[in-house]
Design an enzyme around this catalytic site. Structure first.
Site, mmCIF file in Angstrom:
data_model
loop_
_atom_site.group_PDB
_atom_site.id
_atom_site.type_symbol
_atom_site.label_atom_id
_atom_site.label_comp_id
_atom_site.label_asym_id
_atom_site.label_seq_id
_atom_site.Cartn_x
_atom_site.Cartn_y
_atom_site.Cartn_z
ATOM 1 N N TYR A 189 -17.368 0.389 17.428
ATOM 2 C CA TYR A 189 -16.304 -0.319 18.136
ATOM 3 C C TYR A 189 -16.279 0.058 19.615
ATOM 4 O O TYR A 189 -16.729 1.136 20.004
ATOM 5 C CB TYR A 189 -14.961 -0.038 17.481
ATOM 6 C CG TYR A 189 -14.984 -0.263 15.983
ATOM 7 C CD1 TYR A 189 -15.236 -1.539 15.462
ATOM 8 C CD2 TYR A 189 -14.805 0.792 15.095
ATOM 9 C CE1 TYR A 189 -15.291 -1.751 14.093
ATOM 10 C CE2 TYR A 189 -14.848 0.593 13.718
ATOM 11 C CZ TYR A 189 -15.097 -0.685 13.224
ATOM 12 O OH TYR A 189 -15.152 -0.886 11.869
ATOM 13 N N THR A 221 0.241 7.628 12.421
ATOM 14 C CA THR A 221 1.589 8.042 12.028
ATOM 15 C C THR A 221 2.670 7.421 12.910
ATOM 16 O O THR A 221 3.800 7.890 12.920
ATOM 17 C CB THR A 221 1.709 9.579 12.061
ATOM 18 O OG1 THR A 221 1.503 10.045 13.404
ATOM 19 C CG2 THR A 221 0.686 10.221 11.138
#
Length: 323
Positions: free
Chosen positions: A162, A234
């Site tokens: 990526y 998170t």
């Protein structure tokens, strides 16, 4: 009474969500609408924004409470390799936490993470710092239900597949996260001391300061042992694309450093709002995931890590994790 309370919270949430959507317009940002507490806290992230639905419905969410009795020894896990180059960057109070972003200029040094359970090379991009307003909380990951005062998270993206972290965060095997649990003690980790050296310049949201010559490698504790599992970011949108590595030994922070962290605020200078601390997401359900480790319990019977938590012993239990 319970039904009335639920209905009140439901309609309040719908109202706040509608207000948020109408206020965003074309130039707004959802970043302004999530927090770690209250109606915009972790329990509601998946409801505030449809693109964050994994925060509520995902089954590979992070952080987790690592249960030492259910660790599985994996003999094929390799040693983690982190490049030794020092990096420059900018440390910022984002209003959600303290984030260090590595310079990505053409001639900037590159630090890659490889080895361990990773099949690709991951370029370090960000370091996030989570901490509590009191010593008994602050870390996102837990070990045996024990929380630590703070946690450093090193994020890297899969540079083999990526082009950048934003793209990688939404793709399979896109990110790696190294969790460093922080314990109070002296001497403090030297790189953590450097990381917190500019806190007086980032007291309020949006403030930032330059940080030079940080060694990611020396920020890690001196150990080859770790736990690993498949998880998520998170923060919203809780993308389930992170391979987590939780180091089996803490790094240390002084009370003075913690005091400086606890003087930071969520808001800008004109409206400081609440203190920045307690910027951690609660532990999420494991949902039958396996947490693997490279600690060979058979060869190292009774292996302990007293610096993580007094009298804490990691023991493999090959039956429980299958149940």
């Amino acid at each position: 009474m319970i039904i009335k309370k639920f209905c009140f919270l439901y309609f309040l949430l719908i109202y706040c969500t509608d207000v948020a959507v109408s206020s965003l317009g074309t130039d707004g940002s959802w970043e302004e609408w999530w927090t770690y507490e209250g109606i915009s806290g972790p329990d509601f992230w998946g409801l505030l924004n449809p693109e964050w639905n994994l925060c509520s419905k995902g089954h590979r969410q992070s952080p987790v409470d690592v249960d030492p009795t259910k660790l599985l020894y994996d003999p094929f896990l390799r040693v983690i390799h982190v490049d030794k180059h020092r990096v420059n960057g900018v440390i910022q109070n984002t209003g959600h936490g303290v984030v260090f972003r590595v310079d990505t200029g053409q001639h900037s040094p590159v630090v890659n993470i490889s080895g361990g359970p990773l099949s690709y090379s991951y370029r370090v991009q960000e370091i996030h710092l989570h901490f509590g307003r009191t010593d008994g909380q602050g870390s996102e990951h837990r070990v045996g239900s024990h929380a630590f005062p703070a946690e450093v998270q090193i994020y890297g993206y899969n540079s083999d597949l990526y082009g950048n972290m934003s793209e990688a965060s939404q793709m399979s095997q896109g990110l790696v996260g190294i969790a460093l649990l922080i314990q109070i003690g002296e001497p403090s980790n030297m790189e953590l001391r450097l990381l917190t050296s500019q806190l007086q310049h980032i007291v309020y949201k949006g403030q930032q300061a330059e940080l030079k010559s940080l060694s990611i490698r020396e920020l890690l504790p001196v150990t080859d042992y770790y736990m690993t599992y498949d998880g998520s970011t998170t923060m919203p949108g809780c993308h389930e694309t992170v391979t987590w590595l939780v180091m089996n030994k803490p790094i240390y922070i002084t009370k003075q450093q913690l005091y400086a962290l606890r003087k930071l605020f969520q808001g800008d200078q004109s409206n400081p709002k609440a203190p920045l601390g307690n910027n951690y997401r609660p532990a999420q359900l494991v949902h039958h995931r396996v947490v693997r480790t490279n600690i060979d319990f058979n060869r190292s019977s009774g292996q302990s890590c007293p610096t993580m938590q007094n009298s804490l012993f990691y023991q493999a239990n090959y039956n429980n994790w299958r149940q």
